[in-house]
Enzyme design. Structure first.
Site, short mmCIF file in Angstrom:
data_model
loop_
_atom_site.label_atom_id
_atom_site.label_comp_id
_atom_site.label_asym_id
_atom_site.label_seq_id
_atom_site.Cartn_x
_atom_site.Cartn_y
_atom_site.Cartn_z
N GLY A 37 46.90 31.66 35.63
CA GLY A 37 45.85 32.58 35.22
C GLY A 37 44.47 32.34 35.79
O GLY A 37 43.60 33.21 35.67
N GLY A 42 49.43 30.99 40.19
CA GLY A 42 49.90 31.83 41.30
C GLY A 42 48.71 32.18 42.17
O GLY A 42 48.45 31.60 43.22
N ARG A 43 47.91 33.14 41.64
CA ARG A 43 46.78 33.68 42.40
C ARG A 43 45.86 32.59 42.98
O ARG A 43 45.48 32.66 44.15
CB ARG A 43 45.95 34.56 41.47
N ARG A 102 46.78 46.65 44.66
CA ARG A 102 45.84 46.14 43.65
C ARG A 102 44.64 47.08 43.41
O ARG A 102 44.31 47.36 42.25
CB ARG A 102 45.35 44.72 43.99
N CYS A 142 49.97 60.01 50.29
CA CYS A 142 49.55 61.29 49.71
C CYS A 142 49.22 61.16 48.23
O CYS A 142 49.91 61.72 47.36
CB CYS A 142 50.63 62.31 49.93
N1 LLP Z 1 53.03 32.43 34.52
C1 LLP Z 1 53.45 33.59 33.99
C2 LLP Z 1 54.41 33.57 32.89
C3 LLP Z 1 52.95 34.81 34.48
O1 LLP Z 1 53.35 35.96 33.95
C4 LLP Z 1 52.02 34.80 35.55
C5 LLP Z 1 51.48 36.04 36.10
C6 LLP Z 1 51.64 33.56 36.10
C7 LLP Z 1 52.17 32.39 35.56
C8 LLP Z 1 50.69 33.43 37.25
O2 LLP Z 1 49.42 33.92 36.95
P1 LLP Z 1 48.22 33.74 38.03
O3 LLP Z 1 47.93 32.27 38.16
O4 LLP Z 1 48.68 34.32 39.30
O5 LLP Z 1 47.11 34.51 37.42
N2 LLP Z 1 49.68 41.74 39.78
C9 LLP Z 1 48.50 41.32 39.06
C10 LLP Z 1 48.70 39.96 38.42
C11 LLP Z 1 49.88 39.91 37.50
C12 LLP Z 1 50.10 38.54 36.89
C13 LLP Z 1 51.38 38.48 36.15
N3 LLP Z 1 51.71 37.20 35.62
C14 LLP Z 1 47.31 41.34 40.01
O6 LLP Z 1 47.47 41.67 41.19
O7 LLP Z 1 46.17 41.10 39.61
#
Ligand code: LLP
Length: 435
Positions: A262, A298-299, A335, A365
């Site tokens: 997150g 992740g991000r 996004r 489109c």
């Molecule tokens: N763990 C779980 C259970 C998750 O659902 C997620 C992301 C993460 C870890 C990783 O979160 P991060 O560190 O990446 O914030 N598509 C959206 C983001 C969706 C995130 C979904 N879950 C975007 O492009 O902003």
């Protein structure tokens, strides 16, 4: 004095000073007016691979990973990269070699991980695991299931029993804390579909405790994505500690606590806290707790390690708006369309020509097909634009809408580059269809 790479004009337009942004982003620099990404000229990337093109810096990826392992060095921990952010096998392999485990949410993601390493460090999140998913994950011998519903406990217990296995489980708690992020990516409030409510948690643990084929190993949560401060993490940790204390009193002993992912990144002018700041806030309580820490970023590992290169194909000034139509679109990068997220768009070559305000749009489109609105840029047909922060939720959310082949992906590293996914060919697009 800090020099902001961004200025907002009175009419709402956004001017991003490319040079200043490049200075703010590690591994980006303009040399003689051309943007280099981890030592590789964006001009070279375009010449060799064409556009639209995703490129990732291996150095940036590893540096981001290292910032986590350094920050949490003081305690036993495991970083499990959230595969959904970018699931290219070369990215997974790079992180696996560095010691990362993986947070997966589907059988497909697990299958990808198994192409590059084993499942020993895999945690399996996800709200709707089927018996088939569970069977596959148990056979692969993943580290643990992050269970999101009480009925899932029964399914895991049953499948494990059938396979003569003991399944390691953690319960994903929905701590009901406000992550202060876009509602589509907030996951830890009580009206979200994720996890087991704080109120039901103890009963769920007691229930799991009595199922013969389960072994309780942990507790977890994930409250949302693109969090910019430490409050959400801190509040969630407090809620989990409260539960852990109750569980200890009831004789349930855990081995790990998983605080999910997150942590946010800077796309344009956001000011997210650093991994170190998060660690500083959480470590005193975690040390006292004495459990192994799992994190699922992740991000923050991949976003700013990646860019999307696109070419300006058409310039269309109108009385009301100027449109720059490029060869990437919402199909390649959804996004902006889905979350109205603002991502920086900078030129691959600096120009001294007069700038105008442009909407940078694709050819799909739909009027939601924009990559950036009201951007002050100096543009000509044929120019290359670089969308930064595109390493996370870029390619992994790409689709073939409007029958567009998905772009190729390239890994750059310290002046070298290699293809890590071929551009889709036209006939890839219907190869599985039957007339
Ligand atoms: N763990 C779980 C259970 C998750 O659902 C997620 C992301 C993460 C870890 C990783 O979160 P991060 O560190 O990446 O914030 N598509 C959206 C983001 C969706 C995130 C979904 N879950 C975007 O492009 O902003």
């Amino acid at each position: 004095m800090t020099f902001s790479p961004v200025s907002h004009h009175q009419d709402g337009a956004l001017y991003i000073n490319p040079q200043a942004l490049a200075n703010a982003l590690p591994y980006f620099e303009y040399i003689n007016g051309t943007l280099y990404f981890d030592g590789v000229s964006t001009h070279t990337l375009k010449e060799i691979y064409g556009t639209p093109l995703y490129a990732y810096s291996q150095r940036a990826l590893l540096a981001n990973y290292q910032s986590y392992t350094d920050a949490f060095d003081a305690i036993d921990h495991q970083i499990c990269y959230a595969v959904k952010a970018n699931s290219n096998l070369a990215i997974l392999k790079t992180l696996a070699k560095a010691g990362a485990g993986f947070d997966i949410v589907s059988k497909g993601e697990l299958a990808r991980v198994l192409q590059v390493t084993d499942a020993k460090k895999v945690v399996y999140s996800g709200v709707g695991k089927t018996a088939d998913d569970i069977e596959y994950a148990l056979k692969a011998d993943i580290h643990c299931f992050n269970v999101e519903a009480i009925s899932e406990l029964d399914t895991i217990n049953e499948v494990a029993g059938r396979q003569n296995q003991i399944a390691r489980i953690s319960l994903r708690i929905n701590p009901d804390v406000d992550a202060k992020t876009h509602p589509y990516i907030s996951t830890g409030m009580k009206d979200n579909k994720f996890g087991i409510s704080h109120e039901q948690a103890v009963a769920a643990y007691m229930y799991a405790h009595n199922l013969p084929n389960l072994k309780i190993v942990g507790i977890d949560c994930h409250i949302g994505s693109q969090l910019l401060d430490t409050d959400g993490f801190s509040d969630a940790l407090d809620k989990l500690i409260e539960l852990i204390d109750t569980l200890t009193d009831k004789g349930i002993k855990l081995q790990h606590i998983d605080l999910g992912g997150g942590l946010g990144v800077r796309y344009i002018d956001e000011n997210p806290v650093s991994v170190n700041q998060v660690a500083t806030v959480l470590l005193p309580r975690l040390k006292q707790l004495g459990l192994k820490l799992y994190l699922e970023p992740g991000r923050s590992l991949v976003a700013n390690a990646g860019v999307l290169l696109t070419t300006v194909d058409v310039l269309k000034p109108t009385e009301f708006k100027n449109f720059a139509i490029v060869d990437a679109s919402m199909s390649e990068l959804i996004r902006p369309a889905l979350y109205e997220s603002q991502m920086a768009i900078i030129p691959a070559k600096l120009s001294r020509d007069t700038a105008k305000t442009w909407d940078v749009v694709g050819t799909v489109c739909e009027s939601s097909d924009f990559l950036g609105k009201d951007r002050i840029l100096s543009l000509q047909v044929g120019d290359t634009l670089v969308i930064t922060g595109a390493g996370a939720y870029g390619f992994s959310m790409a689709c073939n809408y409007n029958t567009r082949p998905r772009p190729c992906e390239v890994m750059v590293n310290h002046g070298t580059h290699r293809l890590i996914r071929k551009r889709e060919a036209l006939d890839d697009l219907w190869k599985d269809e039957l007339i």
